[in-house]
Design a protein around this motif. Structure first.
Motif, short mmCIF file in Angstrom:
data_model
loop_
_atom_site.label_atom_id
_atom_site.label_comp_id
_atom_site.label_asym_id
_atom_site.label_seq_id
_atom_site.Cartn_x
_atom_site.Cartn_y
_atom_site.Cartn_z
N VAL A 443 20.82 22.69 45.78
CA VAL A 443 22.12 23.01 46.37
C VAL A 443 22.65 21.83 47.16
N CYS A 444 21.79 21.13 47.89
CA CYS A 444 22.22 19.93 48.63
C CYS A 444 22.80 18.89 47.68
N ARG A 445 22.13 18.67 46.57
CA ARG A 445 22.64 17.70 45.58
C ARG A 445 23.92 18.21 44.93
N ASP A 446 23.93 19.49 44.63
CA ASP A 446 25.05 20.12 43.95
C ASP A 446 26.33 20.00 44.76
N PHE A 447 26.26 20.23 46.05
CA PHE A 447 27.45 20.14 46.90
C PHE A 447 28.03 18.73 46.88
N GLN A 448 27.17 17.74 46.94
CA GLN A 448 27.66 16.37 46.95
C GLN A 448 28.32 16.01 45.62
N THR A 449 27.76 16.52 44.53
CA THR A 449 28.34 16.26 43.21
C THR A 449 29.66 16.98 43.03
N LEU A 450 29.70 18.27 43.39
CA LEU A 450 30.90 19.07 43.21
C LEU A 450 32.09 18.50 43.95
N TYR A 451 31.88 18.12 45.19
CA TYR A 451 32.98 17.67 46.03
C TYR A 451 33.13 16.15 46.04
N ASP A 452 32.38 15.48 45.15
CA ASP A 452 32.49 14.05 44.99
C ASP A 452 32.42 13.36 46.35
N ALA A 453 31.43 13.73 47.13
CA ALA A 453 31.29 13.23 48.49
C ALA A 453 29.93 12.56 48.66
N ALA A 454 29.91 11.55 49.49
CA ALA A 454 28.66 10.84 49.81
C ALA A 454 28.50 10.84 51.32
N PRO A 455 27.87 11.88 51.88
CA PRO A 455 27.73 11.97 53.33
C PRO A 455 26.97 10.78 53.89
N ASP A 456 27.48 10.23 54.99
CA ASP A 456 26.76 9.14 55.64
C ASP A 456 26.04 9.63 56.89
N ARG A 457 26.01 10.95 57.09
CA ARG A 457 25.27 11.58 58.18
C ARG A 457 24.63 12.85 57.64
N VAL A 458 23.46 13.15 58.09
CA VAL A 458 22.83 14.43 57.74
C VAL A 458 22.36 15.08 59.03
N ALA A 459 22.85 16.30 59.25
CA ALA A 459 22.50 17.06 60.45
C ALA A 459 21.39 18.04 60.11
N CYS A 460 20.46 18.20 61.04
CA CYS A 460 19.31 19.07 60.77
C CYS A 460 18.88 19.75 62.07
N ASP A 461 17.91 20.63 61.94
CA ASP A 461 17.35 21.29 63.11
C ASP A 461 16.44 20.33 63.87
N LEU A 462 16.26 20.63 65.15
CA LEU A 462 15.40 19.81 65.99
C LEU A 462 13.93 19.93 65.62
N HIS A 463 13.54 21.05 64.97
CA HIS A 463 12.13 21.30 64.66
C HIS A 463 11.65 20.36 63.56
N PRO A 464 10.66 19.49 63.84
CA PRO A 464 10.24 18.49 62.84
C PRO A 464 9.48 19.08 61.67
N GLU A 465 8.96 20.32 61.80
CA GLU A 465 8.16 20.89 60.73
C GLU A 465 8.96 21.77 59.78
N TYR A 466 10.24 22.02 60.08
CA TYR A 466 11.06 22.75 59.12
C TYR A 466 11.17 21.92 57.85
N LEU A 467 11.06 22.56 56.71
CA LEU A 467 11.18 21.83 55.45
C LEU A 467 12.58 21.23 55.29
N SER A 468 13.59 21.92 55.84
CA SER A 468 14.93 21.36 55.78
C SER A 468 15.02 20.07 56.60
N THR A 469 14.35 20.04 57.76
CA THR A 469 14.35 18.83 58.59
C THR A 469 13.62 17.69 57.88
N LYS A 470 12.49 17.99 57.26
CA LYS A 470 11.75 16.96 56.52
C LYS A 470 12.59 16.41 55.37
N PHE A 471 13.30 17.30 54.69
CA PHE A 471 14.19 16.86 53.62
C PHE A 471 15.25 15.90 54.18
#
Length: 772
Positions: A443-471
Motif C-alpha cells: 500500500v505504501c508503494r501503491d500510494f506513491q505510484t497512484l499519485y505520482d508522488a515522491a515523498p521526501d519525508r516519512v512520518a512514523c510512530d515514536l516506538h522503534p519496534e513497530y514494524l511500520s517504524t522499522k519500514f
C-alpha cells in the motif's frame, strides 16, 4: 438553539446538472447561511443554522437532488459556526489536479439493480452490472488517469452495445470505465477447494447458494477481496467457520437481503437505516434484537450489537435474493492476515476454511475491506475506513510538504500528502504477520505510484519496534517520528478544523511516551507544533509486558501490586490472585519485585482491562479490546453514581485511580451487581475528564484514541463537558483508533515545517490544516 456549521464534500455526477442552484434554493428555504461551489473534486458546501435545519438540509441533499444528479459519496462534518449572514453560489475552484482524485468503490445504484432483476433487460442476472453512478473504482484502477486501459478491465473489450453506451453523453454509462455486459464482461466460476471447476455464470451462483443452504462455507470474490459466507442461522456452520478461521469469539458481520430483514435483526433507527442504504454501504453496528431467531448465537458471541450490511454489488444482491436469508459475510482471511484478492491466493490461504469458491475473472488490483461505522451523538462515526470511503482525501487550505505517514502497528492505515490533500489509505490491519507486513508495504508503494508522488519525508510512530517504524527507517528519506498520542490529538483536531491551544484527551491501549514509558491515559495540551502533557493516569506495572494486553488478569494484578506492593501476594484470598496458579504467582511475584518485563503504563485501556478482570468478566481476551467491550456492555444505563479519584502534582497532574479501585473491590465484596460497578467506573472516567478540563481551562476539548470507541464513555463525556461550558469534539469520518494515526502524523510534520519558516513565510499557516 445554538447555531452550528456543517461542511459537506459531495462527489459524483454533481456538476452540470443544476446542483449548485438546487443547493442555493434549498439553503434559502431552510434559512441557512453559507456557500456552495464547484471544485475539481466535486461540490463543496458550507451551511450554518440550527441543528434541526442542518439535519433536514443533509437529508434533502440526497432525497431532493436534481433528477440527473447522482451522489457517489458525501462526507459531512459538524463544526463551530463562522457567522455567515446569507447563502451564496461562489465561483468554481479549479485548483488541484483532477487526476489526483480516485473515487471509492460504490454500492450498486437503483437503476442498475432494476436492470439486474428485469427479465427483459440484456443485463438480467448479470453480476457485474455498473454505470457511472456505481460500481468498482479504487479496487480496479492501476494508474491515473482513471481510464479503462489503466484499470483491470483493460482485457475486456466492449461489445458494440456497450461501446455505444460508453460514448453516448445521454447514457448513464457515458465513460463508465468498468462498463460490461454478459457478452463482453467478466464471468462467474464456481470452484471446489482443489480449484476444479464446478460451473460458471448463473449456474455457479446457484451452486454457491445451494452450498450455503446446506451449511457449507463459501468464499466469494467481491469488489475488494473475498468474503467467507455461511448461513447466519446455522449454528454448527457458524461454529465451523470460527474454528477454521481461528476467530473464536469476535462478532461476525452479517449481510442481509434487505432493509426489512435488517430491521428484524436489529433495532434500526432512521439514521442507521440511511447509513445502511448509503452509497458507502458500510457494516453498521446496531443494537441486536433479543428475539432475532434468524441469527445463530455464535454470530454475535454474546454481544448486544450486531454488525449488519446490505449487499453492495450485483453479485451480492443476486446471491442474497436467491437465498432469502441473512448470511455471515466476514473477511476472507485467517486472523491477523490481509484479505485475499485473487483465486490462486485464496485457494492456498483459504483452502482449509472454505468448501467452495465463487470467483470471477475481473482482477482485483488492491485489497479493500468492508468499512465499519455506527451512529453516535446523532451522526455517523467511521470505525474502519475502507470500501466506500478510501481513498477520499482530507483537503487543506495550503500546499503541504509531500509526506508519507506509515501509521502505527495495530489497525494500520497509511496516509500521504499531495499538494493540499491528505489521502488516507484503506484499512490495512494489524502488522502481526509477514503477510500483513507485505500488504502494508504494498500500500505504501501503491500510494506513491497512484499519485505520482515522491515523498521526501516519512512520518512514523515514536516506538522503534513497530514494524511500520522499522519500514520507515529503511526509506531513503528524512525520518520524522511523532509521539503516538499527539498524533491521535492532531488527527482529531485536523478533522474538526481546530487550531491550538486545544486540550486533547487521548485514551487507548498503549503507545510509547516521550519519557520512554508506556502512555495511554493522556491529557495533552496542543501548542502549535508541540504539546504539554498536562495530566495522566497514575502508572502501574504490566506483568509480562505485551502478554498483559491479552490477559486482563495481569493488568488487575499490576494495579493491585501498585497499590499494595509485594504484600498483595501474602493474601491468598485476594480476588486478583484466584485467577493464577501457585507457580504463576511465584514467578510473577519475582518478576514484579525485580522489575523484570513489567513496564509501567498510564494506559486507560489497561485500566478498563483490570476492572473487567476484577469484576469477573474476562481473565484472558480472545481479541484486542474484548474485556473493555464487555465492561461497557454490562454497564447499567441509568446509574449516575461514580467512584472518586485522588489528584497529585501539577506538572503533570496525576489522576490517581487507587481510591476507585479500592471502592470497586469493596462493592464487589458486598455483592454489588457488576452492572452497577461498571457504570460507576465509566461515570468516574467522565468525571476525571471534566475535572482536568476545569483545571486546564481551555474551552476546546478533543476526545480521541481507541477508548473513545466506547459509546457510553464518549456520549457521557460530551454531555458533561457541554454542561460545564466546554466545547467537545470527536471523530466522525476518521477512525478514533489507530486507523486515524497517519493523518495526525502528517499534521505533526506540517506544523513542524510551518513553525520552522521565517515569520513572513509563516503568515497564514494558522489555517494550515483546516479540513476542506
Amino acid at each position: 438553539m445554538p447555531v452550528e456549521r456543517v461542511k459537506a464534500a459531495l462527489r459524483g455526477a454533481v456538476q452540470g446538472v443544476g446542483f449548485r442552484p438546487f443547493v442555493y434554493r434549498l439553503a434559502n428555504e431552510l434559512g441557512l447561511g453559507g456557500w456552495v461551489l464547484n471544485s475539481s473534486q466535486g461540490v463543496f458546501v458550507e451551511a450554518e443554522g440550527e441543528r434541526g435545519a442542518l439535519d433536514e438540509f443533509i437529508v434533502r441533499l440526497d432525497r431532493d437532488k436534481p433528477p440527473r444528479a447522482v451522489i457517489f459519496s458525501r462526507e459531512t462534518t459538524f463544526l463551530r459556526a463562522k457567522g455567515y449572514s446569507d447563502f451564496e453560489i461562489r465561483y468554481s475552484d479549479s485548483a488541484g489536479e483532477k487526476s489526483a482524485l480516485i473515487l471509492p468503490d460504490i454500492a450498486t445504484c437503483g437503476d442498475c439493480l432494476a436492470e439486474v432483476f428485469d427479465p427483459a433487460d440484456r443485463r438480467h442476472h448479470y453480476p457485474f452490472t455498473n454505470c457511472t453512478n456505481c460500481g468498482p473504482r479504487f479496487s480496479i484502477v492501476e494508474a491515473l488517469p482513471y481510464d479503462r486501459p489503466n484499470t483491470s478491465m483493460k482485457s475486456f473489450e466492449m461489445c458494440g452495445q456497450c461501446h455505444a453506451e460508453y460514448h453516448d453523453p445521454e447514457n448513464r454509462r457515458f465513460h463508465a470505465q468498468p462498463n460490461a455486459c454478459p457478452d463482453c464482461g467478466p464471468r462467474l466460476r464456481l470452484l471446489d477447494a482443489s480449484g476444479a471447476g464446478l460451473g460458471d455464470r448463473h449456474d455457479a451462483l446457484s451452486g454457491a447458494a445451494r452450498a450455503i443452504r446446506e451449511g457449507r462455507i463459501v468464499a466469494l470474490k467481491g469488489l475488494g477481496g473475498f468474503h467467507l459466507m455461511v448461513d447466519a442461522g446455522n449454528e454448527s456452520a457458524v461454529r465451523r467457520l470460527r474454528e477454521r478461521k481461528k476467530r473464536e469469539e469476535k462478532p461476525l458481520a452479517v449481510m442481509v437481503p434487505s432493509a426489512l430483514v435488517a430491521d428484524g435483526l436489529g433495532r434500526v433507527s432512521e439514521r442507521e437505516g440511511r447509513l445502511l442504504s448509503s452509497p458507502e454501504a458500510p457494516i453498521v453496528l446496531i443494537e441486536r434484537r433479543g428475539d432475532a431467531t434468524e441469527l445463530a448465537p455464535a454470530v454475535t458471541a454474546g454481544s448486544p450489537l450486531v454488525g449488519l450490511m446490505l449487499p453492495n454489488t450485483p453479485l451480492h444482491h443476486l446471491l442474497l435474493r436467491e437465498l432469502g436469508f441473512p448470511v455471515v459475510a466476514t473477511s476472507g482471511n485467517l486472523s491477523d492476515e490481509p484479505i485475499c484478492i485473487d483465486e490462486a491466493e485464496a485457494l492456498t490461504r483459504l483452502g482449509a476454511i472454505a468448501d467452495l469458491f465463487l470467483t470471477h475473472d475481473r482482477p482485483i488490483v488492491r485489497h479493500v475491506d468492508d468499512s465499519v461505522a455506527r451512529i453516535i451523538l446523532g451522526g455517523e462515526q467511521v470505525l474502519r475506513r475502507a470500501r466506500g470511503y478510501a481513498p477520499l482525501p482530507v483537503a487543506t487550505n495550503l500546499e503541504l510538504p509531500c509526506t508519507l505517514a506509515v501509521g502505527a502497528h495495530l489497525k494500520n492505515a497509511v496516509a500521504m500528502s499531495v499538494g493540499s490533500n491528505i489521502f488516507i489509505s484503506q484499512h490495512i490491519g494489524d502488522l502481526e504477520t509477514p503477510a500483513a507486513h507485505e500488504a502494508f508495504a504494498r500500500v505504501c508503494r501503491d500510494f506513491q505510484t497512484l499519485y505520482d508522488a515522491a515523498p521526501d519525508r516519512v512520518a512514523c510512530d515514536l516506538h522503534p519496534e513497530y514494524l511500520s517504524t522499522k519500514f520507515a527507517a529503511d526509506q531513503p528519506t528524512r525520518l520524522l517520528p511523532v509521539q503516538h498520542h499527539f498524533a491521535h490529538v492532531l488527527s482529531c483536531m485536523t478533522e474538526n478544523e481546530l487550531e491550538p491551544p486545544v486540550l486533547g484527551v487521548c485514551w487507548d491501549g498503549t503507545g510509547l511516551g516521550d519519557d520512554g514509558t508506556i502512555w495511554g491515559g493522556e491529557f495533552l495540551l496542543a501548542r502549535g507544533p508541540s504539546f504539554d502533557r498536562v495530566a495522566c493516569f497514575r502508572t502501574f506495572p504490566l506483568p509480562g509486558g505485551d502478554r498483559a494486553v491479552r490477559e486482563p488478569r495481569r493488568c488487575a494484578l499490576g494495579m493491585m501490586y501498585e497499590i499494595g506492593g509485594d504484600a498483595v501476594f501474602d493474601e491468598p484470598d485476594h480476588p486478583v490472585l484466584r485467577h493464577f496458579a501457585a507457580n504463576e504467582r511465584k514467578l510473577l511475584r519475582q518478576a514484579l519485585a525485580r522489575g523484570v518485563n513489567t513496564p509501567a503504563t498510564s494506559s486507560a485501556g489497561r485500566l478498563f482491562d483490570g476492572v473487567a478482570s476484577l469484576a469477573g468478566l474476562r481473565q484472558e481476551a480472545a481479541f484486542e479490546g474484548q474485556a473493555a467491550m464487555l465492561l461497557e456492555q454490562v454497564a447499567e444505563p441509568a446509574v449516575e453514581e461514580s467512584y472518586s479519584w485522588d489528584w497529585q502534582g501539577d506538572s503533570p497532574i496525576v489522576v490517581d485511580w487507587a481510591p476507585a479501585m479500592n471502592a470497586i473491590l469493596a462493592d464487589l465484596a458486598d455483592s454489588v451487581p457488576v452492572g452497577i460497578v461498571a457504570a460507576k467506573f465509566h461515570n468516574a472516567l467522565v468525571d476525571a475528564i471534566v475535572e482536568v478540563a476545569r483545571r486546564v481551562g481551555e474551552p476546546d476539548i478533543v476526545l480521541t484514541g481507541g477508548c473513545f470507541q466506547n459509546r457510553r464513555l464518549t456520549e457521557r463525556s460530551v454531555k458533561k463537558l457541554r454542561e460545564e461550558g466546554f466545547v467537545p469534539h470527536w471523530h466522525q469520518r476518521v477512525p478514533p483508533n489507530d486507523g486515524g494515526i497517519a493523518l495526525g502524523q502528517i499534521a505533526a510534520v506540517a506544523r513542524r515545517e510551518a513553525a520552522s519558516l521565517p515569520p513572513r513565510e509563516r503568515a497564514g499557516t494558522d489555517e494550515l490544516l483546516a479540513v476542506g
